[in-house]
Write a protein that holds these residues in place. Structure first.
Motif, PDB file in Angstrom:
ATOM      1  N   THR A 623      57.672  64.115  31.637  1.00 32.42           N
ATOM      2  CA  THR A 623      58.909  65.300  31.464  1.00 32.42           C
ATOM      3  C   THR A 623      60.134  64.889  32.587  1.00 32.42           C
ATOM      4  O   THR A 623      59.984  64.259  33.353  1.00 32.42           O
ATOM      5  CB  THR A 623      58.459  67.202  32.260  1.00 32.42           C
ATOM      6  N   LYS A 632      54.501  64.997  25.213  1.00 36.28           N
ATOM      7  CA  LYS A 632      52.916  65.878  25.575  1.00 36.28           C
ATOM      8  C   LYS A 632      52.342  65.422  24.600  1.00 36.28           C
ATOM      9  O   LYS A 632      52.882  65.042  23.331  1.00 36.28           O
ATOM     10  CB  LYS A 632      53.306  67.243  25.909  1.00 36.28           C
ATOM     11  N   ARG A 676      53.761  64.402  20.581  1.00 36.87           N
ATOM     12  CA  ARG A 676      54.929  65.336  20.184  1.00 36.87           C
ATOM     13  C   ARG A 676      56.480  64.703  21.621  1.00 36.87           C
ATOM     14  O   ARG A 676      55.798  65.004  22.669  1.00 36.87           O
ATOM     15  CB  ARG A 676      54.410  66.416  19.782  1.00 36.87           C
ATOM     16  N   LEU A 677      57.198  64.512  20.968  1.00 36.70           N
ATOM     17  CA  LEU A 677      57.973  63.792  21.934  1.00 36.70           C
ATOM     18  C   LEU A 677      59.309  65.586  21.316  1.00 36.70           C
ATOM     19  O   LEU A 677      59.177  66.002  20.637  1.00 36.70           O
ATOM     20  CB  LEU A 677      58.769  62.784  20.968  1.00 36.70           C
ATOM     21  N   HIS A 678      59.450  65.843  22.457  1.00 33.61           N
ATOM     22  CA  HIS A 678      60.169  67.573  22.514  1.00 33.61           C
ATOM     23  C   HIS A 678      61.981  67.023  23.079  1.00 33.61           C
ATOM     24  O   HIS A 678      61.630  65.953  24.129  1.00 33.61           O
ATOM     25  CB  HIS A 678      60.094  68.433  22.964  1.00 33.61           C
ATOM     26  N   LEU A 679      63.012  67.535  22.602  1.00 31.26           N
ATOM     27  CA  LEU A 679      63.905  66.645  23.270  1.00 31.26           C
ATOM     28  C   LEU A 679      64.403  68.613  22.836  1.00 31.26           C
ATOM     29  O   LEU A 679      64.877  69.276  21.902  1.00 31.26           O
ATOM     30  CB  LEU A 679      64.859  66.428  22.138  1.00 31.26           C
ATOM     31  N   ASP A 680      65.714  68.396  24.583  1.00 33.06           N
ATOM     32  CA  ASP A 680      66.351  69.912  24.223  1.00 33.06           C
ATOM     33  C   ASP A 680      67.472  70.156  23.286  1.00 33.06           C
ATOM     34  O   ASP A 680      67.913  68.629  23.289  1.00 33.06           O
ATOM     35  CB  ASP A 680      66.636  70.076  25.365  1.00 33.06           C
ATOM     36  N   ASP A 697      63.443  61.971  17.149  1.00 32.14           N
ATOM     37  CA  ASP A 697      63.190  63.164  17.438  1.00 32.14           C
ATOM     38  C   ASP A 697      62.539  64.497  16.792  1.00 32.14           C
ATOM     39  O   ASP A 697      61.521  65.254  17.296  1.00 32.14           O
ATOM     40  CB  ASP A 697      64.485  63.878  18.164  1.00 32.14           C
ATOM     41  N   ALA A 698      62.237  63.867  15.447  1.00 27.92           N
ATOM     42  CA  ALA A 698      61.457  65.030  14.549  1.00 27.92           C
ATOM     43  C   ALA A 698      60.409  63.807  14.242  1.00 27.92           C
ATOM     44  O   ALA A 698      59.374  64.606  13.245  1.00 27.92           O
ATOM     45  CB  ALA A 698      62.124  65.298  13.633  1.00 27.92           C
ATOM     46  N   ARG A 700      56.458  61.250  13.856  1.00 29.52           N
ATOM     47  CA  ARG A 700      55.016  61.048  14.759  1.00 29.52           C
ATOM     48  C   ARG A 700      55.735  59.702  14.611  1.00 29.52           C
ATOM     49  O   ARG A 700      55.791  58.968  13.885  1.00 29.52           O
ATOM     50  CB  ARG A 700      54.703  61.393  13.631  1.00 29.52           C
TER      51      ARG A 700
END
Length: 722
Positions: A623, A632, A676-680, A697-698, A700
């Protein structure tokens, strides 16, 4: 009152006389047992003598009758006993084992058990509470009657009812006797040998329960020994005694008892002569360790063997301290430390180098150990409920006489629970309040050492001399390079790191648009796609400090002669000969020093951010709130890959900077479906924008590479003229 006192005095004297009578009887009976054992040995030798065997062929009638009579004498329950056969191998050994299994103990073993029971009776005079405790009565009856199942049940009940520590400490005064009885009466004839020394009041030569060789157990303590001079912390320096005294030396031992240390002090005596005091603590708590000889394996080795990593490391510490040859030396130790120091006092060469004037051991098993110099004064102080001194095979009720030129104090202190009764602070308190006379006597013997301390030095003991950290992979020549935060040695070494690389197939045109505006830098292609990597690092120990790192890079071809699919051929070359590499698009690090080094030495566009990383398992967790980024997920099962050496490219002004990275670790290849990649939405630039332009960002990951623990070093960046 006078008459009552006289009566009480006679009663006490009568008890002492009775105990001494029981011990003398125990010695006499043990002598009888040894005599019966010698008879059994001679009878067994005659039974299996080659001459009698040859005679049986020539005169079978008389010779067989003689052999039958000898065999009956050895095996009959009214004779020497079923297990009295002492033949080393063959049928004799089989018959001896069969006799044990059938429950026919040898007469010698039964007589030895009688001696042990007399010693138990002597101990009960000092501990009448054992006879009043039904659990202890049940246990002693089961052990001495060779009822294994009943003994196990009694021991379990004792631990359950009174607590393990209290039960163990209660058994301490009888430990040697009970174990020896068990060894002599069990069905395994190999345990007779381990059981005999405790029965005779001598130190054991092997484990008295299972007959395990002492040499085998001592072999678990390996190493040549090493010692390193270390400084005491401010609080320890304020606590260490500045005047020589028994309690002062013991308090010093308590101060250095952690981290495998000993203390050596120079003391100026009343006569002006400087003498030396070595102070050694006991066994370090916890499991056996490789870094310190003060563990259980070391304690066991010291108990049976005089040479050990512990004694060798103490010798190295004394050599480093610079003690002159022939100087007076006092050795003071607690528990295992006392045993190790006594082993040194037994060494004739050591006693020729130094004059060992005193050996003082508190809570240590020293019974059969004698110093090489007969002038050495030996003091031994033990609490009867302390289990550790019992390991030597003689306890308070032992049949052995103390050695000459010794001062022994075996007292019953108010602390009965183990391990509390073995702790040094308890012994210090007891010397102050319970047995002050003993403290006074030892201090009188230490009169030459009753003076000011003129030097104090602590030494950390080790099983072996350790190579430089990171040896041999990270022991490379270094050169300091200037930065705005100070000089940095390159290559930068990473001693403990974890990494995960998420590999994405991205649009080649989008990747080219993020590279420098130069025609000679193009992304490596696999078909129509390029490869981008999101690299996650957790650097727990490095020469520029611990930090987390997140890097976005694109694989690029040779800067001068790009060739299709050159990246595949390049993997077969040595890393220093490779032409392809990873160009760092953006980099985020969690420390200022790492940011400066990345920018000024490697030419990478680093920014500082706060991040947390956990990459040591297949469950990834990274994070970076400042970047608005999180990774994560769980990696799938992996396949082993070759070492992960690589080339990094960066920019410094109008030049390209090439950095060589060599790594050593277990790299594994995984599918990336579980990550998975999480992008604010409001993620920080420039990394967030680059991730979006590449479509990461979207997407795999195509695959993932992980290395939960590895070491590596990064060279200084080489500036290229492009």
């Amino acid at each position: 009152m006078g008459a009552d006192g006289h009566i009480r005095g006679r009663t006490v004297q009568d008890e002492q006389d009775t105990k001494e009578l029981l011990r003398r009887c125990a010695r006499d009976v043990m002598d009888v047992a040894e005599g019966i054992r010698e008879v059994s040995t001679r009878t067994s030798t005659a039974l299996f003598a080659p001459a009698l065997t040859a005679s049986a062929r020539r005169r079978p009638r008389t010779a067989l009758a003689a052999r039958w009579a000898l065999l009956r004498a050895l095996t009959n329950k009214d004779g020497l006993g079923g297990s009295a056969i002492r033949a080393p191998k063959g049928m004799g050994q089989v018959l001896g084992v069969a006799g044990e299994v059938l429950g026919r103990e040898s007469l010698a073993a039964l007589v030895a058990v009688t001696s042990l029971r007399l010693r138990i009776a002597a101990v009960l005079f000092d501990h009448p509470e054992f006879e009043r405790d039904p659990g202890m009565r049940r246990l002693m009856a089961a052990v001495t009657a060779d009822r294994d199942l009943e003994a196990v049940r009694a021991l379990r009940a004792l631990f359950r009812d009174q607590g393990a520590q209290r039960a163990l400490s209660g058994l301490a005064p009888l430990m040697a006797e009970l174990l020896a009885v068990r060894a002599l009466l069990d069905e395994d004839p190999k345990n007779d040998e381990p059981g005999r020394p405790p029965a005779a009041g001598r130190g054991p030569s092997a484990d008295p329960v299972y007959g395990i060789s002492a040499a085998h157990l001592a072999g678990q303590d390996r190493g040549e020994g090493a010692a390193e001079a270390v400084d005491l912390c401010d609080q320890e320096r304020q606590t260490v005694a500045t005047e020589g005294s028994l309690l002062g030396f013991l308090r010093n031992i308590e101060v250095v008892s952690a981290n495998g240390r000993i203390l050596v002090q120079n003391v100026r005596g009343p006569d002006g002569v400087v003498r030396y005091v070595v102070q050694a603590p006991g066994t370090a708590p916890g499991r056996p360790r490789n870094d310190s000889p003060q563990d259980f394996a070391g304690a066991w080795r010291n108990l049976f063997l005089t040479d050990s990593p512990h004694t060798r490391s103490i010798l190295l510490a004394l050599a480093d301290h610079g003690i002159p040859r022939g100087a007076d030396l006092a050795l003071i130790g607690h528990g295992e430390g006392g045993v190790a120091l006594m082993n040194l006092a037994q060494d004739e060469e050591f006693c020729r180098a130094y004059r060992v004037t005193h050996v003082i051991a508190v809570g240590a098993p020293l019974d059969d150990k004698r110093p090489a110099d007969p002038r050495t004064w030996v003091a031994r102080i033990t609490n009867q409920h302390d289990i550790v001194p019992v390991l030597a095979g003689r306890d308070a009720g032992s049949a052995s006489d103390p050695h000459p030129n010794r001062y022994e104090v075996d007292y019953t202190g108010p602390t009965h629970e183990f391990p509390l009764c073995h702790m040094l602070r308890e012994y210090i308190e007891h010397l102050r309040t319970v047995i002050p006379e003993a403290r006074k006597n030892v201090d009188e013997a230490l009169a030459p050492y009753r003076g000011p301390v003129v030097r104090t030095q602590a030494y950390r003991l080790k099983d072996r001399a350790h190579p430089p950290e990171g040896y041999p992979f990270l022991t490379v020549p270094t050169t300091p390079l200037p930065t705005t935060t100070g000089p940095v040695d390159v290559p930068v070494r990473y001693y403990d790191s974890s990494a995960a690389h998420l590999c994405f197939a991205v649009d080649a045109v989008a990747a080219r648009g993020l590279l420098p505006d130069a025609t000679w830098m193009v992304p490596s292609r696999l078909g129509r796609r390029a490869l981008a990597l999101l690299s996650l690092y957790e650097h727990r120990c490095s020469t520029i400090g611990p930090y987390a790192e997140i890097a976005l890079s694109v694989l690029v071809d040779d800067l001068w002669r790009p060739r299709p699919y050159d990246i595949a051929a390049d993997l077969l070359r040595r890393v220093d000969l490779r032409r392809t590499g990873r160009y760092i698009l953006s980099l985020a690090v969690s420390s200022e020093e790492a940011r400066v080094v990345s920018q000024q030495i490697w030419g990478q566009p680093a920014v500082r951010m706060a991040a947390e990383a956990d990459l040591m398992s297949r469950d990834l967790g990274v994070t970076a709130p400042g970047l608005g980024l999180a990774v994560k997920g769980r990696l799938g099962r992996g396949l082993r890959c070759p070492e992960a050496d690589w080339i990094l490219y960066g920019r410094h002004g109008e030049s390209t900077v090439r950095t060589l990275v060599r790594a050593h670790g277990r790299l594994r290849l995984h599918t990336g479906t579980g990550v998975r990649l999480h992008l604010d939405i409001a993620a920080a630039e420039p990394m967030a924008g680059q991730l979006r332009r590449l479509g990461i960002d979207a997407a795999r990951p195509l695959f993932a590479l992980s290395c939960p623990q590895f070491v590596f070093h990064r060279s200084a960046g080489a500036v290229l003229p492009r």
